[in-house]
Design a protein around this motif. Structure first.
Motif, PDB file in Angstrom:
ATOM      1  N   PHE A   1      -8.247-107.271 -38.775  1.00 17.67           N
ATOM      2  CA  PHE A   1      -7.694-105.914 -38.845  1.00 17.67           C
ATOM      3  C   PHE A   1      -8.218-105.145 -40.063  1.00 17.67           C
ATOM      4  CE2 PHE A   1      -3.509-107.177 -36.520  1.00 17.67           C
ATOM      5  CZ  PHE A   1      -4.255-107.489 -35.387  1.00 17.67           C
ATOM      6  N   LEU A   2      -8.810-105.871 -41.006  1.00 17.01           N
ATOM      7  CA  LEU A   2      -9.278-105.197 -42.222  1.00 17.01           C
ATOM      8  C   LEU A   2     -10.783-104.966 -42.199  1.00 17.01           C
ATOM      9  CD1 LEU A   2      -6.983-106.994 -44.798  1.00 17.01           C
ATOM     10  CD2 LEU A   2      -6.777-104.648 -43.970  1.00 17.01           C
ATOM     11  N   GLY A   3     -11.460-105.448 -41.141  1.00 14.92           N
ATOM     12  CA  GLY A   3     -12.907-105.252 -41.037  1.00 14.92           C
ATOM     13  C   GLY A   3     -13.266-103.815 -40.726  1.00 14.92           C
ATOM     14  N   ALA A   4     -12.348-103.123 -40.033  1.00 14.91           N
ATOM     15  CA  ALA A   4     -12.616-101.730 -39.671  1.00 14.91           C
ATOM     16  C   ALA A   4     -12.162-100.822 -40.803  1.00 14.91           C
ATOM     17  CB  ALA A   4     -11.875-101.381 -38.383  1.00 14.91           C
ATOM     18  N   GLN A   5     -12.896 -99.753 -41.022  1.00 15.16           N
ATOM     19  CA  GLN A   5     -12.595 -98.837 -42.112  1.00 15.16           C
ATOM     20  C   GLN A   5     -12.703 -97.390 -41.646  1.00 15.16           C
ATOM     21  OE1 GLN A   5     -12.052 -99.080 -45.671  1.00 15.16           O
ATOM     22  NE2 GLN A   5     -11.300-101.078 -45.001  1.00 15.16           N
ATOM     23  N   ARG A   6     -11.743 -96.587 -42.082  1.00 14.39           N
ATOM     24  CA  ARG A   6     -11.909 -95.156 -41.887  1.00 14.39           C
ATOM     25  C   ARG A   6     -12.841 -94.688 -42.994  1.00 14.39           C
ATOM     26  NH1 ARG A   6      -6.732 -91.877 -42.765  1.00 14.39           N
ATOM     27  NH2 ARG A   6      -7.525 -91.764 -44.869  1.00 14.39           N
ATOM     28  N   VAL A   7     -13.995 -94.108 -42.627  1.00 11.27           N
ATOM     29  CA  VAL A   7     -14.977 -93.753 -43.652  1.00 11.27           C
ATOM     30  C   VAL A   7     -14.881 -92.288 -44.062  1.00 11.27           C
ATOM     31  CG1 VAL A   7     -16.600 -95.630 -43.246  1.00 11.27           C
ATOM     32  CG2 VAL A   7     -16.789 -93.568 -41.870  1.00 11.27           C
ATOM     33  N   THR A   8     -14.412 -91.409 -43.178  1.00 13.92           N
ATOM     34  CA  THR A   8     -14.177 -90.016 -43.595  1.00 13.92           C
ATOM     35  C   THR A   8     -12.918 -89.497 -42.915  1.00 13.92           C
ATOM     36  OG1 THR A   8     -15.371 -88.927 -41.790  1.00 13.92           O
ATOM     37  CG2 THR A   8     -16.665 -89.521 -43.731  1.00 13.92           C
ATOM     38  N   LEU A   9     -12.307 -88.521 -43.560  1.00 14.63           N
ATOM     39  CA  LEU A   9     -11.163 -87.822 -42.976  1.00 14.63           C
ATOM     40  C   LEU A   9     -11.331 -86.363 -43.342  1.00 14.63           C
ATOM     41  CD1 LEU A   9      -8.295 -87.469 -41.767  1.00 14.63           C
ATOM     42  CD2 LEU A   9      -7.395 -88.039 -44.013  1.00 14.63           C
ATOM     43  N   SER A  10     -11.527 -85.516 -42.333  1.00 22.30           N
ATOM     44  CA  SER A  10     -11.578 -84.089 -42.656  1.00 22.30           C
ATOM     45  C   SER A  10     -10.358 -83.445 -42.042  1.00 22.30           C
ATOM     46  CB  SER A  10     -12.855 -83.460 -42.126  1.00 22.30           C
ATOM     47  OG  SER A  10     -12.991 -83.723 -40.758  1.00 22.30           O
ATOM     48  N   ALA A  11      -9.613 -82.750 -42.870  1.00 21.59           N
ATOM     49  CA  ALA A  11      -8.414 -82.085 -42.376  1.00 21.59           C
ATOM     50  C   ALA A  11      -8.832 -81.136 -41.267  1.00 21.59           C
ATOM     51  CB  ALA A  11      -7.755 -81.332 -43.516  1.00 21.59           C
ATOM     52  N   ALA A  12      -7.936 -80.959 -40.296  1.00 24.35           N
ATOM     53  CA  ALA A  12      -8.225 -80.056 -39.197  1.00 24.35           C
ATOM     54  C   ALA A  12      -8.601 -78.696 -39.781  1.00 24.35           C
ATOM     55  CB  ALA A  12      -6.996 -79.929 -38.304  1.00 24.35           C
ATOM     56  N   PRO A  13      -9.626 -78.024 -39.195  1.00 22.53           N
ATOM     57  CA  PRO A  13     -10.064 -76.748 -39.751  1.00 22.53           C
ATOM     58  C   PRO A  13      -8.875 -75.814 -39.930  1.00 22.53           C
ATOM     59  CG  PRO A  13     -11.395 -77.364 -37.848  1.00 22.53           C
ATOM     60  CD  PRO A  13     -10.303 -78.383 -37.969  1.00 22.53           C
ATOM     61  N   SER A  14      -8.756 -75.244 -41.099  1.00 22.75           N
ATOM     62  CA  SER A  14      -7.570 -74.451 -41.387  1.00 22.75           C
ATOM     63  C   SER A  14      -7.591 -73.145 -40.615  1.00 22.75           C
ATOM     64  CB  SER A  14      -7.508 -74.165 -42.886  1.00 22.75           C
ATOM     65  OG  SER A  14      -6.447 -73.274 -43.127  1.00 22.75           O
ATOM     66  N   THR A  15      -6.446 -72.848 -40.033  1.00 24.65           N
ATOM     67  CA  THR A  15      -6.299 -71.577 -39.350  1.00 24.65           C
ATOM     68  C   THR A  15      -5.548 -70.618 -40.263  1.00 24.65           C
ATOM     69  OG1 THR A  15      -4.236 -72.366 -38.408  1.00 24.65           O
ATOM     70  CG2 THR A  15      -6.194 -72.652 -37.079  1.00 24.65           C
ATOM     71  N   GLY A  16      -5.292 -71.069 -41.505  1.00 26.63           N
ATOM     72  CA  GLY A  16      -4.537 -70.246 -42.435  1.00 26.63           C
ATOM     73  C   GLY A  16      -3.044 -70.335 -42.170  1.00 26.63           C
ATOM     74  N   GLY A  17      -2.653 -71.038 -41.116  1.00 29.27           N
ATOM     75  CA  GLY A  17      -1.236 -71.169 -40.783  1.00 29.27           C
ATOM     76  C   GLY A  17      -0.903 -72.622 -40.538  1.00 29.27           C
ATOM     77  N   PRO A  18       0.209 -72.901 -39.871  1.00 26.72           N
ATOM     78  CA  PRO A  18       0.566 -74.290 -39.589  1.00 26.72           C
ATOM     79  C   PRO A  18      -0.411 -74.904 -38.583  1.00 26.72           C
ATOM     80  CG  PRO A  18       2.032 -72.785 -38.433  1.00 26.72           C
ATOM     81  CD  PRO A  18       1.153 -71.940 -39.297  1.00 26.72           C
ATOM     82  N   SER A  19      -0.450 -76.241 -38.502  1.00 27.83           N
ATOM     83  CA  SER A  19      -1.351 -76.879 -37.552  1.00 27.83           C
ATOM     84  C   SER A  19      -0.761 -76.733 -36.147  1.00 27.83           C
ATOM     85  CB  SER A  19      -1.541 -78.345 -37.911  1.00 27.83           C
ATOM     86  OG  SER A  19      -0.363 -79.052 -37.604  1.00 27.83           O
TER      87      SER A  19
END
Lengths: 326, 260
Positions: free
Chosen positions: A183-201
């Motif tokens: 379970f530790l062999g896999a890694q999240r390598v990037t996380l980009s927040a959802a493109p901002s719409t200037g408001g709530p998601s």
């Protein structure tokens, strides 16, 4: 004996997510429940203190940065130990993508009867009766979950958040649990927040304003964004708009995009293809603005305005700004 | 690479739904079954990997009742899957995700599986419980809502994107693993007529489902309801755009009460 109810929390920017407050609300509605929380990730200890203000007096925090970038599977052994120790009759989690996946694993690991996307919960002898929309909101099913342990993932926004009360939460670490190396062999390598719409998601918003082909070009999309801004709403789009590249696919509402269930959904220049309808049909109130009076969107909307969106939308934005004193 | 892809027969999206006579579930006689949309993406993903990684085999497997299941397995063979297994489901347990999970785990456990693929959820019940539950029983990590799964031969790892409420994630993972796919991002192929004809004669291995454990909790369908048909929108009458806006805002505040 009072039944224990375990609430699995989710971190959002180092705090308990809104869906967790909703899940706690459901847990508190169960008669005589003794509540205990669980949350994992960097800052879990600090975030777990917040359980207190929602009336949860005890919580387990797996405060370890490894769990931020490891698969969800990695936190299941600790969660399983908590379940073994606490023997909860009911497990509740806010039904985000991650919440549902975690509950799915826990169901197998700890032998739970579970349901996701739940919009109503009623206690019955030995378990829960739940209701949930199915077939993209075209039907509703009622199921009975019974057994030593049952679990539900709530549909986001289907329940109000638990009311805040002055209260303290005693936070401890979960029992030590070995995490399988696989379970530790896999890694999240990037996380980009959802493109901002200037408001709530899109998935958090209580109001969503979506634009479709009727907006005609990406340059006109600011009309949708301004209407959304006046309402503090999230911006969505139909598949026609994201396929044409006017907006990124993360804006797409529908079968191939995101399903939303806000209090108010405003569809602007969207004809109402079935693939879009299934993504928004469970919104509480639907408003459609379209130049074509025979557009199928008017059959699912609660209120409709037939007209030129290039005139109606700016007028609507101005009116909302006026009544809200903006 | 040994790829196992799990598919579920679900009613066609265009089908008119009808409740069964006792009102507890969907009337299976009322619908035409097709491969669930998300599972279609999983089959396409399996075939893309088979084409890009030499020596790969795709084994398609389904837990479901007659009618529907055999047909969707033959469709998958026509598309290019190498082998098909059908776990015959008793009709009363098809809506219990735990029964599906146990049956698939019992069938997949003994066969080679570097990669198990499924849709992130089914298009009918939308539970999204089988992928994670199955991975737990098989001891695999699982990832749902995945798009753009690629095998990187240099590092012997998969690389893929996963979309959640928090944003877009990129992951790298070694085998074995389970991946649940997002729908229709990869434009699934359609079968050619000669392949469809050959698939009618293909062998489908039948597997008996495991008996439920004695302490299995119960997950029973009680009611299946169709909403009253929507009466259509209440249309706003107006002479100027300003009047339309005022009337709509008044209704939203006072009648629908969606904002103060």
């Amino acid at each position: 004996m009072t039944p224990t109810v375990l609430v699995i929390g989710e971190l959002h920017d180092g705090r308990l997510a809104g869906v967790t407050a909703e899940a706690i609300g459901v847990a508190r509605s169960l008669p005589g429940a003794s509540l205990v929380g669980f949350v994992a990730g960097t800052g879990a200890k600090a975030a777990a203190n917040e359980f207190g203000k929602y009336g949860v007096a005890r919580a387990y925090a797996l405060d370890d940065p490894r769990f931020d970038s490891a698969p969800l599977a990695a936190r299941v052994p600790a969660l399983k130990k908590v379940v073994d120790r606490e023997s909860p009759a009911v497990v509740v989690v806010g039904g985000t993508t991650n919440g549902r996946e975690l509950l799915a694993r826990l169901a197998s690991a700890a032998n739970l009867a579970v349901a996701t996307g739940v919009t109503e919960v009623t206690p019955v002898a030995g378990g829960l009766r739940i209701r949930r929309p199915v077939f993209g909101g075209r039907a509703t099913e009622t199921r009975q979950l019974t057994g030593a342990r049952v679990g539900v993932a709530t549909r986001p926004h289907a329940f109000p958040p638990a009311p805040e009360t002055p209260g303290h939460c005693a936070v401890e670490s979960p029992p030590n649990a070995e995490v399988p190396a696989a379970f530790l062999g896999a890694q999240r390598v990037t996380l980009s927040a959802a493109p901002s719409t200037g408001g709530p998601s899109l998935s958090d918003a209580t109001i969503v304003v979506s634009g479709g082909r009727g907006v005609r070009s990406p340059e006109n999309f600011h009309l949708i964004e301004e209407l959304a801004a006046s309402l503090g709403a999230a911006v969505g789009a139909s598949r026609a708009v994201t396929d044409a590249g006017w907006r990124p696919t993360s804006f797409q509402v529908g079968q191939t995009g995101r399903a939303v269930s806000p209090q108010l959904y405003i569809a602007v220049g969207i004809s109402g293809a079935i693939q879009h309808i299934v993504g928004m049909i469970s919104s509480r109130v639907i408003v459609a603005i379209n130049s074509d009076a025979s557009a199928p969107i008017f059959r699912v909307a609660d209120y409709g305005v037939v007209g030129d969106l290039f005139q109606i939308v700016p007028a609507l934005t101005a009116e909302i700004r006026k009544v809200r004193g903006l | 690479m040994e790829i196992v892809v799990c598919i579920k027969p679900v009613p066609d999206a265009e089908t008119r739904l009808r409740a069964s006579a006792d009102g507890t579930t969907l009337d299976p006689e009322s619908v035409k079954f097709v491969v669930a949309g998300y599972d279609e993406s999983a089959v396409e993903q399996a075939l893309l990997l088979k084409e890009s990684v030499p020596g790969s085999k795709v084994h398609v497997i389904s837990y479901g009742p007659a009618p529907g299941t055999e047909e969707v397995l033959r469709q998958a063979i026509a598309l290019g899957c190498d082998q098909a297994s059908w776990i015959e489901a008793p009709s009363e347990s098809i809506s219990d995700p735990a029964a599906t999970t146990r049956a698939l785990a019992a069938a997949i456990g003994p066969i080679p599986h570097d990669l198990v693929l499924c849709g992130k959820q089914a298009g009918d019940d939308e539970s999204g419980l089988v992928g994670g539950g199955l991975a737990e029983l098989l001891g695999l990590p699982d990832f749902g809502c995945v798009v753009d799964l690629r095998w990187e031969a240099g590092t012997s790892r998969f690389r893929f994107q996963r979309a959640t409420e928090a944003g877009q994630e990129t992951w790298e993972a070694p085998t074995p693993l389970l991946v649940g796919l997002q729908q229709a991002w990869n434009d699934p192929r359609t079968a050619k007529l000669p392949a469809i004809l050959r698939s009618r004669k293909a062998t489908i291995t039948k597997i008996a489902p495991p008996a439920p454990p004695v302490d299995a909790p119960k997950n029973l369908a009680e009611r299946f309801e169709l909403p009253a048909p929507r009466t259509g929108a209440k249309m706003i009458d107006y002479k100027t755009p300003e009047e339309a806006a005022q009337k709509l805002v008044k209704i939203l505040r006072e009648e629908a009460k969606v904002f103060p």
